[in-house]
Every structure is written in C-alpha cells, then in structure tokens.
Design a protein around this motif. Structure first.
Motif, mmCIF file in Angstrom:
data_model
loop_
_atom_site.group_PDB
_atom_site.id
_atom_site.type_symbol
_atom_site.label_atom_id
_atom_site.label_comp_id
_atom_site.label_asym_id
_atom_site.label_seq_id
_atom_site.Cartn_x
_atom_site.Cartn_y
_atom_site.Cartn_z
ATOM 1 N N LEU A 264 0.850 -1.189 0.000
ATOM 2 C CA LEU A 264 0.000 0.000 0.000
ATOM 3 C C LEU A 264 0.891 1.246 0.000
ATOM 4 N N LYS A 265 0.653 2.135 -0.936
ATOM 5 C CA LYS A 265 1.488 3.331 -1.064
ATOM 6 C C LYS A 265 0.668 4.575 -0.787
ATOM 7 N N ASN A 266 1.186 5.418 0.091
ATOM 8 C CA ASN A 266 0.528 6.676 0.427
ATOM 9 C C ASN A 266 0.735 7.677 -0.704
ATOM 10 N N VAL A 267 -0.355 8.107 -1.315
ATOM 11 C CA VAL A 267 -0.279 9.044 -2.435
ATOM 12 C C VAL A 267 -0.232 10.483 -1.941
ATOM 13 N N ILE A 268 -1.063 10.799 -0.964
ATOM 14 C CA ILE A 268 -1.170 12.170 -0.467
ATOM 15 C C ILE A 268 -0.353 12.289 0.816
ATOM 16 N N LYS A 269 0.809 12.920 0.733
ATOM 17 C CA LYS A 269 1.684 13.042 1.903
ATOM 18 C C LYS A 269 1.227 14.148 2.860
ATOM 19 N N ALA A 270 0.727 15.203 2.349
ATOM 20 C CA ALA A 270 0.274 16.309 3.201
ATOM 21 C C ALA A 270 -1.235 16.213 3.397
ATOM 22 N N PRO A 271 -1.802 16.772 4.501
ATOM 23 C CA PRO A 271 -1.143 17.551 5.559
ATOM 24 C C PRO A 271 -0.534 16.676 6.641
ATOM 25 N N PHE A 272 -0.678 15.352 6.557
ATOM 26 C CA PHE A 272 -0.060 14.481 7.552
ATOM 27 C C PHE A 272 0.603 13.316 6.829
ATOM 28 N N THR A 273 1.493 12.652 7.476
ATOM 29 C CA THR A 273 2.242 11.566 6.846
ATOM 30 C C THR A 273 1.713 10.215 7.301
ATOM 31 N N LEU A 274 1.418 9.378 6.353
ATOM 32 C CA LEU A 274 0.991 8.004 6.631
ATOM 33 C C LEU A 274 2.061 7.056 6.119
#
Length: 529
Positions: A325-335
């Motif tokens: 699973l890849k986090n696409v949206i880094k902002a406003p917080f980091t997953l």
C-alpha cells in the motif's frame, strides 16, 4: 553437435581418415531431437552461434538487429546461468518463411518465423524493436528450461512454469541490453494488459496432459503470460537473491535429471514476507481467472483489503496476494506505506492512526500484480484529484501504476462495477501525460472501442468519439508546438499513436495537417512527393 574434426594420413595410398568429435549432451527425450536438412545460407554470428537463412544475405540490413540481439542475449544468459554447471555449447538459429511455430525449440536448435526477425532501423518503431527482441530472447532463454520433456515430466504445471521462467529471464536480458530506461516498464505493462484481458475471456490455466496425444495443445495459447507475472510477484515476495538462488538450483537439477523436479521445493519458505509455503503461493496456476483486490474504509481507524473472484465479485478469492500500500497524499499528515498479505477467503485489516486514511492510498503493484484493484468512490476521486493537479509531476504514482489505474477503471466500468463518470474524470489527466507507457492502456481502449466509431451517437446512446477527441486536444497541441521535454524513442511512439487516433477520429487538427500536406504536394510535387 561436433566439437572438432581431425584428419590423419596414416592409411595406405595416402587416403585420409576424418575423425569427428562430438559434445556429450545431457539426458534428452526423443521430443528434444530434430534433424535439419537445408541449403540455407550459413551466417556465423560467433564461434558458438550460427544463423541459417534463405534471404538474409539479400536483405542483410533487415536482419542486422536480430543478429546483434541474438549474440548479446546469449552472452547475457550464459553469464546468468554460469554457476548452474549448464552450458549450451552451440546454438543454430533457423529462419524459416511462414513457419508454423510449435511453441518450443530443441536443444541447440532454435526455429524462427522469418517475419519475426525483421527490423528496419530506419522506419520501424522502438515497440517493433522490443517485439523482435522479445521473440528472440524467449526462445534463447528456453534453452536453459527445455530439458523437462520426458515422460516423467508430463505434468500440466511444468510447461507454463518453464515458459514463464524463460520469458522472465529473456525479458530481463532485453532491458539490460537495450539502453532505454522505459523498456522495462513497457514490458511489464504490456504483459499485464494482455494477460488480464485474455484471462477475462479465456481460460489461462495450464492444460492437464493425460497422454502424449494432447501434448500439442500446450502450445496453442500463450498460457505463460500469467505465470510470468506471478513469478515477478514471487521474486518481490522472497527477494531477488533468493529467487535467483532457487531458479539456478532448479536449472542445475532439471538439466541433468530424467525425473521431475518440484520448483517450489527449492524456495526457502521463510524468505517471503508472509511466511507462506511456496507451494501455496504457486497455486495461482490452479484457479480460474484472477482476483479483484478491494480496498475500502471500515471506520475511522481501520481499512479492509479483501479479494473477490474476477468473474463473481460476491465470492472471496483463493489466492495468497502480497500487497504494497502506497501513500499518495503526503500532506497535511504523513501516513506510512504498508506491506500486507491477503490470504485465501480472508480479509485483512489495516490500522492507521488517522481519520479517513484509506482513501489516500493506492495498491502499488511495482513490477508485478496479477489482479485488478477496486477502490471506493472516494478513493478514485483522490487518485483523480492527485493526477489532474500535479501537472505531470507524478512522484508518488509510477508510470506502471498510472497505466494500471486506467486499465482497471475501464475494465470495472465495462463490467458495471464502476460509474462511467469516474472513469472519464480519471482519464482527463492524460491530457498532460507524456509517458507512452502510461498512455498504453488508453491506446488499447481506443482499439477496443474503435468498432463502434462508425455508428452515430443516437445508435450507441453515448458519444464516445467526442470524449476521445477531447482527450487528444492538449497532446496534439504539444506535438504541434514540439514542446515534449525529453525526446526519445517512446516519445516518437506517443506522437505516432496520438496522430493515428486523431486522424481515425477525424480530429480537426489532423484534417488541417492533411490539407496543408496536400497543398504543399500540389504546389511542388518534386519537393513534396
């Protein structure tokens, strides 16, 4: 397969003896024996590789690439398998016009259809170049995997496995020898597209061989395609080092044996991320179809990954699937990115300490993923927003993943599992896409839908042609202004495909170009033939 000839003059009347020494072959079945009687021209590529061809001398420039790539791939594969104690001392390639391929080569003998080796350096595209290299590489690589055809090895799962292994190492040899960075991505996307679409309509499972009369049926269909992708998945799961170690050991054992060897037994089970026994992972070959991976939000903290059958979305799948699973949206917080395993008929719960996190993730197939992915509506909307708002800088979604997203969305739409508006909104991002690999599924969609182009909007109840035409507007402007940032061979392919479909759809840009070209020709036919 002679090693050398020795002439002696010890006989009376000075009559010379001729001694011929031969290589010792490994154990061979009668199926591996062939005799060729020919008057073809003999072209020596090097001391171990010979090309036999009827028309190669008259059209040498069309076979120059085939000769170069044959030598380079052979040297690469010899180096790859040098530690296996398996060597193919001599290879003879026979180029035969209109040859009806039997799907296999013999030990030291490789047969090609003549048209499969022709490549014109001046006019053919890089895609044609890759196709010629792929057809050659697969057959050369098969030399290290074709010694299983004995009566004890007529197991229906061996044949596609060996085909898949040959395809894997053949394709690897191609992108390591051809100096184009996008070739690897293209080969991955091309094989995934072809295999998943074939598997949607045909049975891609191996044919069970109960007697020798059914042997020929093995080669009537490219069943190795899905095995190739599964092997890539296995390599990622167990690591590249462990994968090669297992394959090298398997090649060594099978090449010198007359009994069937179990490939999965050569893999250390604890090497993979889910500690799944390898024989269970390789059961991908035994089930019909492929899985649909479903990612959905369960509550504020939990997301669920599950698998369904491609032909019945109400039934859980039977596969072991390794998922990144890849986090696409880094902002406003980091997953964090997450590596998980979906087990047969079981859902996988993923926890993140953020609200609504699920819709910020995609299933990252990296280099392999023999499945389709279905997101919730909010997930598709997040992906669409990201792709359309980044103006070509897709740092978090690779070209392979971008291609996969478009292909999966179209398939799900056609199966009434996805709202059409979501698909069309998603494809709008392609107006700023300059990567041929990412465009590839869309070009295949154009081909698939082209059968309805002659019909009117009233007849088909939807104006596909207008949608497709609008999608080409910005790419055509980019071509006209010649503003592609990094020109390369794949950019040429992208331009050709964009112009091809613009003209097929009678886009005004194409009409203007055709009118201008005709006017120039009429004004000065000699200068503008």
């Amino acid at each position: 397969m002679p090693i050398k000839h020795i002439f002696t003059n010890n006989m009376p009347n000075n009559i010379a003896d001729k001694w011929t020494f031969f290589y010792t072959t490994p154990p061979l079945s009668p199926f591996q024996v062939a005799i060729v009687v020919t008057n073809y021209n003999r072209i020596v590529i090097n001391e171990n590789i010979t090309l036999w061809c009827g028309s190669c001398l008259q059209n040498q420039q069309l076979f120059n690439f085939a000769k170069r790539i044959t030598e380079n791939i052979t040297l690469h594969l010899k180096a790859e398998f040098s530690e296996t104690d398996v060597d193919i001392p001599k290879m003879d390639h026979f180029v035969i016009p209109n040859f009806v391929q039997d799907g296999t080569s013999k030990w030291g003998l490789i047969f090609h259809t003549e048209t499969n080796l022709i490549y014109d350096e001046q006019s053919d595209s890089v895609v044609r170049k890759i196709e010629v290299a792929r057809l050659i590489a697969h057959k050369i690589a098969y030399q290290w995997f074709n010694n299983i055809y004995n009566s004890s090895s007529w197991s229906y799962d061996h044949f596609p496995l060996h085909d898949g292994l040959a395809a894997y190492f053949g394709e690897e040899a191609i992108y390591k020898n051809l100096n184009y960075s996008e070739i690897k991505d293209f080969l991955i996307v091309h094989i995934q597209y072809e295999s998943l679409h074939l598997d949607s309509y045909f049975n891609m499972n191996p044919v069970e061989i109960t007697n020798s009369s059914k042997f020929v049926s093995l080669f009537s269909f490219p069943r190795y395609l899905n095995v190739l992708i599964v092997l890539r998945m296995l390599r990622i799961a167990i690591s590249d080092i462990e994968f090669r170690r297992a394959v090298h050991m398997y090649v060594h054992l099978t090449f010198h044996s007359t009994i069937s060897i179990d490939f999965s037994s050569k893999i250390r089970s604890k090497s993979n991320i889910c500690y799944v026994p390898s024989y269970k992972f390789l059961t991908w070959q035994k089930y019909r179809g492929y899985p649909i991976v479903v990612l959905r939000l369960e509550n504020y903290y939990f997301g669920i990954l599950s698998q369904k059958l491609s032909y019945n979305l109400t039934t859980d799948g039977n596969w072991w699937i390794f998922i990144n699973l890849k986090n696409v949206i880094k902002a406003p917080f980091t997953l964090r990115d997450d590596l998980v395993c979906i087990r047969p008929k079981m859902s996988n719960f993923i926890k993140q300490d953020q609200i609504n996190w699920t819709h910020n993730f995609i299933v990252d197939i990296e280099q392999a993923g023999y499945y389709r992915v279905k997101y919730e509506t909010e997930g598709w909307q997040t992906i669409t927003k990201y792709l359309t708002s980044t103006t070509g800088e897709y740092n978090n979604i690779s070209a392979i993943n971008r291609a996969k997203i478009v292909d999966d969305a179209f398939h799900l739409m056609m199966e009434h599992q996805l709202n059409a508006s979501i698909f069309w909104n998603l494809t709008q991002y392609l107006s700023q896409e300059t990567n041929y690999v990412a465009w590839y599924p869309m070009f295949k969609i154009f081909e698939y839908m082209s059968t309805i182009f002659p019909f009117s909007e009233e007849e088909i109840k939807f104006d596909f042609k207008t949608k497709f035409t609008e999608l080409l507007n910005e790419p055509l402007k980019t071509i006209e202004n010649n503003t592609y940032r990094v020109p390369n061979y794949f950019i040429k392919c992208l331009k050709q495909e964009i112009l091809r479909w613009a003209c097929t759809l009678q886009h005004q840009h194409c009409v203007r170009m055709a009118k201008h070209t005709l006017e120039e020709h009429l004004e000065n036919p000699d200068k503008n033939p």
